[in-house]
Every structure is written in structure tokens, then in C-alpha cells.
Design a protein around this motif. Structure first.
Motif, PDB file in Angstrom:
ATOM      1  N   VAL A  19      71.183  17.479  20.247  1.00 42.97           N
ATOM      2  CA  VAL A  19      71.398  16.119  20.734  1.00 42.97           C
ATOM      3  C   VAL A  19      72.448  16.084  21.610  1.00 42.97           C
ATOM      4  O   VAL A  19      73.352  17.042  21.508  1.00 42.97           O
ATOM      5  N   LEU A  20      72.629  15.126  22.623  1.00 48.42           N
ATOM      6  CA  LEU A  20      73.981  15.018  23.225  1.00 48.42           C
ATOM      7  C   LEU A  20      74.892  13.983  22.534  1.00 48.42           C
ATOM      8  O   LEU A  20      74.499  12.864  22.086  1.00 48.42           O
ATOM      9  N   PHE A  66      65.932  13.108   8.605  1.00 46.66           N
ATOM     10  CA  PHE A  66      65.914  12.998  10.081  1.00 46.66           C
ATOM     11  C   PHE A  66      64.272  13.166  10.582  1.00 46.66           C
ATOM     12  O   PHE A  66      63.829  13.971  10.056  1.00 46.66           O
ATOM     13  N   ARG A  67      63.839  12.179  11.534  1.00 47.38           N
ATOM     14  CA  ARG A  67      62.595  12.274  11.883  1.00 47.38           C
ATOM     15  C   ARG A  67      62.589  12.846  13.362  1.00 47.38           C
ATOM     16  O   ARG A  67      63.110  12.356  14.225  1.00 47.38           O
ATOM     17  N   LEU A  68      61.579  13.877  13.551  1.00 46.33           N
ATOM     18  CA  LEU A  68      61.725  14.475  14.853  1.00 46.33           C
ATOM     19  C   LEU A  68      60.864  13.774  15.961  1.00 46.33           C
ATOM     20  O   LEU A  68      59.765  13.173  15.581  1.00 46.33           O
ATOM     21  N   ASP A 107      69.114  10.442  19.273  1.00 42.91           N
ATOM     22  CA  ASP A 107      69.633   9.993  18.181  1.00 42.91           C
ATOM     23  C   ASP A 107      70.807  10.695  17.690  1.00 42.91           C
ATOM     24  O   ASP A 107      70.575  11.776  16.789  1.00 42.91           O
ATOM     25  N   ALA A 108      72.235  10.446  18.027  1.00 49.84           N
ATOM     26  CA  ALA A 108      73.259  11.240  17.522  1.00 49.84           C
ATOM     27  C   ALA A 108      73.919  10.465  16.322  1.00 49.84           C
ATOM     28  O   ALA A 108      74.899  11.031  15.881  1.00 49.84           O
ATOM     29  N   LEU A 109      73.338   9.580  15.459  1.00 48.70           N
ATOM     30  CA  LEU A 109      73.913   9.262  14.470  1.00 48.70           C
ATOM     31  C   LEU A 109      74.038  10.094  13.407  1.00 48.70           C
ATOM     32  O   LEU A 109      73.179  11.076  13.279  1.00 48.70           O
ATOM     33  N   ALA A 110      74.739  10.106  12.490  1.00 50.42           N
ATOM     34  CA  ALA A 110      75.066  10.885  11.283  1.00 50.42           C
ATOM     35  C   ALA A 110      73.766  10.927  10.430  1.00 50.42           C
ATOM     36  O   ALA A 110      73.299  10.117  10.223  1.00 50.42           O
ATOM     37  N   PRO A 111      73.138  12.418  10.289  1.00 56.31           N
ATOM     38  CA  PRO A 111      72.133  12.397   9.567  1.00 56.31           C
ATOM     39  C   PRO A 111      72.545  11.683   7.983  1.00 56.31           C
ATOM     40  O   PRO A 111      73.435  11.884   7.472  1.00 56.31           O
ATOM     41  N   PRO A 112      71.350  11.169   7.306  1.00 57.15           N
ATOM     42  CA  PRO A 112      71.558  10.688   6.200  1.00 57.15           C
ATOM     43  C   PRO A 112      71.963  11.448   4.944  1.00 57.15           C
ATOM     44  O   PRO A 112      72.464  11.080   3.950  1.00 57.15           O
ATOM     45  N   SER A 113      71.416  12.683   5.012  1.00 55.81           N
ATOM     46  CA  SER A 113      71.588  13.803   4.175  1.00 55.81           C
ATOM     47  C   SER A 113      73.060  14.276   4.028  1.00 55.81           C
ATOM     48  O   SER A 113      73.485  14.595   5.227  1.00 55.81           O
ATOM     49  N   LEU A 240      65.611  16.961  30.277  1.00 52.46           N
ATOM     50  CA  LEU A 240      66.613  16.223  30.117  1.00 52.46           C
ATOM     51  C   LEU A 240      66.669  14.870  29.622  1.00 52.46           C
ATOM     52  O   LEU A 240      67.549  14.155  29.036  1.00 52.46           O
ATOM     53  N   PHE A 241      65.567  14.202  30.125  1.00 49.20           N
ATOM     54  CA  PHE A 241      65.387  12.875  29.923  1.00 49.20           C
ATOM     55  C   PHE A 241      65.049  12.715  28.307  1.00 49.20           C
ATOM     56  O   PHE A 241      64.879  11.400  28.052  1.00 49.20           O
ATOM     57  N   ASP A 242      64.626  13.647  27.676  1.00 50.44           N
ATOM     58  CA  ASP A 242      64.411  13.382  26.098  1.00 50.44           C
ATOM     59  C   ASP A 242      65.790  13.506  25.441  1.00 50.44           C
ATOM     60  O   ASP A 242      65.600  13.306  24.293  1.00 50.44           O
ATOM     61  N   LEU A 243      66.728  13.903  26.008  1.00 49.36           N
ATOM     62  CA  LEU A 243      67.872  13.693  25.699  1.00 49.36           C
ATOM     63  C   LEU A 243      69.167  12.520  26.068  1.00 49.36           C
ATOM     64  O   LEU A 243      69.822  12.120  25.336  1.00 49.36           O
ATOM     65  N   ALA A 244      68.908  12.467  27.277  1.00 48.10           N
ATOM     66  CA  ALA A 244      69.833  11.468  27.919  1.00 48.10           C
ATOM     67  C   ALA A 244      69.256  10.032  27.357  1.00 48.10           C
ATOM     68  O   ALA A 244      68.296   9.771  27.182  1.00 48.10           O
ATOM     69  N   PRO A 245      70.172   9.141  27.603  1.00 50.37           N
ATOM     70  CA  PRO A 245      69.827   7.570  27.206  1.00 50.37           C
ATOM     71  C   PRO A 245      68.813   7.009  28.175  1.00 50.37           C
ATOM     72  O   PRO A 245      68.571   7.556  29.158  1.00 50.37           O
ATOM     73  N   GLU A 246      68.148   6.078  27.624  1.00 49.90           N
ATOM     74  CA  GLU A 246      67.022   5.534  28.407  1.00 49.90           C
ATOM     75  C   GLU A 246      67.718   4.741  29.859  1.00 49.90           C
ATOM     76  O   GLU A 246      66.751   4.847  30.724  1.00 49.90           O
TER      77      GLU A 246
END
Length: 319
Positions: A19-20, A66-68, A107-113, A240-246
């Protein structure tokens, strides 16, 4: 029929999830008690799992919450003597084979686990961070030790590898995709913690710490394989577009490319290369969120190319 002394094979699945995260590239790691961080890892059960990928998605979600999204198979790791990953039962004599996967997310949110967290990739491979230019780490620490290690073997094979992989000569080019080759050379030279752990006799004592954050089992090798694959794909697929924001500015897209490649890129040459690919489309509006003058916003244009081959991005590095 297998004999009583035969050793079976246990198949596991490892996920390298990037993730970026702010200015850098991070990888999802999991932890068990006080052991070194590892990649999300789980066993493949042929009686329960129809495919490797479905099994991977299920246990990553179970371990990390986390869902891939994007997933691609990397490599099969089955060398004898691999440290047993925690997913294998203690005392199990079976050969552990791990199938590695590369996955990307925005999604760079903190993982819930509680046992999962994002860690900067450069904490595992500090010698790969070249965005600020040539590294003192290489010139002052690695170069003398690697040259001494190379000189301990007759012939030029080791020295040629050292000079090529770490670009020790001033005019040598740096191959950003050779992450695994560099890690394995450092392993052979006894400069990473896994080498000391895996050998019957540890390397000779040194006055400097071993390089980078170690990982359990051979997970740092798997991570190196994933990072090298991702860097290679930058040049021939629009990953790169799978990592960058939309939506993004060209400066933000360049920052993302620099975070993945570990290189400092030439601004104007990068922009010209992006425009030539036709992979981005202007949105007709600007943003002031970059802190300077209003900057034009773009989005990815990833329709099926006429020739069936989606181009990647040029990486015009500043040497």
C-alpha cells in the motif's frame, strides 16, 4: 505408497500486500507473540479450498480483517532448511512449500486485527531507499564489507556481483528491480540477521548492526521477490494505478512512482513519459491540496489498448 521414513510436503500460502502509506510504500505484516514480523501466511487444505487464491483470500481476511483486491502469484518457495513458518504444527517433519502472492491495495487504513500492521518496506531493505540520492549506508558501511567478502574468494565472480548489484562505481547504473539479488548477496555475505540465524556457525562479529528488520522464516526473501516483481511491472504494466488514489495530480503520481521504485525521478521527463502512454486523463478541475499553486487533477484511463498490451511508466531516474 510412501514409506515410513518418507517426508511429506505441506503447502502454505504467503501474501505480500503493498500500500502507499503517506510518502512511502508499506507492506502488511502479522505478528505472533514476540517473534519477528512475518507476512500473512496460512496452510492450503485441498479438502476445503478449491483454489490457492481462494484459500489465500480467506486466511488473509481471517488473520488481518483485510480483504484483498488485485492478486498475482509470485513464486514457489520450497528450499530444504527453510525455517518452519508458524502456520505449520510444531514437530511436523513435512517439507514446507510456500506459494507466494503479490497483492496491491489503495486502502491504508489500520488493519482491524491487533496482530496486523503496515510497516515501511524500507525498514526491511534500507539499502533500497535512493530517493534522496546515493546512500551513505552503501558507501560507508556496505561497500567495504562487501569488497572484503568478495576478496576472500579467488577469482572475480563475487566482486563482479557486488559491483553490479550495488552500483559501487560512480558511473554504474542501479537496477531497482534486482531487490532479491541484492538481498541474497547480503545473505551470503552474512550481513542480514537471517544469515546468522540459519547457519550452524554465525558470521564473524562486526562492530555494526546487521542490516534491516529481520522477518520470521524466509519471509524477507519472499518480500524481496514481491518488491522486485512490483518494480519490474511498473515498466510494462500500469500497476501503479492499483496503488495510487483514483484522482491525483501528476506530482502525486510521480511521488507514488518514486515510493515504489525507490528512485528519485526527473520531473519533466516523467511527465512527458506519462503523457505519451495515454494512461491518464484530465478531469477539468484543479486542487489546492498540494500546498502550492492549483494543480490539475487526473484519473487513470485504463481501457483495453488497441494492441492488447497496456503500457507501463518510464522511470527517468536522476543519477
Amino acid at each position: 505408497m510412501a514409506g515410513r521414513g518418507d517426508i511429506g510436503v505441506r503447502i502454505g500460502l504467503s501474501a505480500v500486500i503493498f500500500v502507499l502509506d503517506g510518502p512511502g510504500l508499506s507492506v502488511l505484516t502479522t505478528h505472533a507473540q514476540e517473534v519477528a514480523p512475518g507476512l500473512p501466511f496460512g496452510p492450503f487444505d485441498p479438502t476445503r479450498h478449491r483454489t490457492f487464491e481462494l484459500a489465500l483470500r480467506a486466511f488473509v481476511t481471517a488473520q488481518t480483517g483485510f480483504r484483498l483486491g488485485f492478486v498475482e502469484q509470485l513464486y514457489t518457495f520450497g528450499d530444504a532448511g527453510r525455517d518452519t513458518p508458524r502456520a505449520a504444527p510444531a514437530g511436523d517433519p513435512a517439507r514446507q512449500v510456500s506459494v507466494g502472492y503479490l497483492a496491491l491495495t489503495r486502502d491504508a487504513l489500520a488493519p482491524p486485527s491487533a496482530d496486523a500492521r503496515w510497516r515501511p518496506v524500507e525498514s526491511f531493505f534500507p539499502w533500497e531507499a535512493r530517493r534522496a540520492g546515493r546512500l551513505p549506508l552503501i558507501d560507508e558501511f556496505l561497500a567495504p564489507r562487501l569488497r572484503a567478502w568478495a576478496d576472500a574468494e579467488p577469482g572475480e565472480r563475487r566482486r563482479r556481483r557486488v559491483e553490479a548489484l550495488f552500483a559501487l562505481e560512480d558511473d554504474a547504473g542501479w537496477n531497482e528491480a534486482a531487490v532479491l539479488d541484492r538481498y541474497e548477496l547480503l545473505y551470503e555475505a552474512g550481513l542480514v540477521a537471517e544469515a546468522a540465524r540459519d547457519r550452524p556457525e554465525p558470521p564473524a562479529a562486526d562492530d555494526a548492526p546487521l542490516l534491516g528488520q529481520p522477518m520470521e522464516s524466509d519471509h524477507r526473501r519472499i518480500l524481496a521477490t514481491g518488491l522486485g516483481r512490483l518494480r519490474s511491472k511498473l515498466r510494462y504494466r500500469p500497476v501503479l494505478f492499483d496503488l495510487a488514489p483514483e484522482t491525483f495530480t501528476l506530482s502525486q503520481l510521480q511521488a507514488a512512482a518514486e515510493a515504489v521504485s525507490g528512485l528519485r525521478l526527473h520531473k519533466q521527463n516523467f511527465r512527458r513519459g506519462v503523457e505519451r502512454t495515454g494512461l491518464v486523463a484530465p478531469l477539468g478541475r484543479t486542487t489546492t491540496g498540494t500546498g502550492g499553486r492549483p494543480a490539475e487533477l487526473f484519473t487513470a484511463r485504463l481501457g483495453a489498448p488497441e494492441d492488447g498490451h497496456a503500457p507501463g511508466l518510464a522511470l527517468p531516474a536522476l543519477r
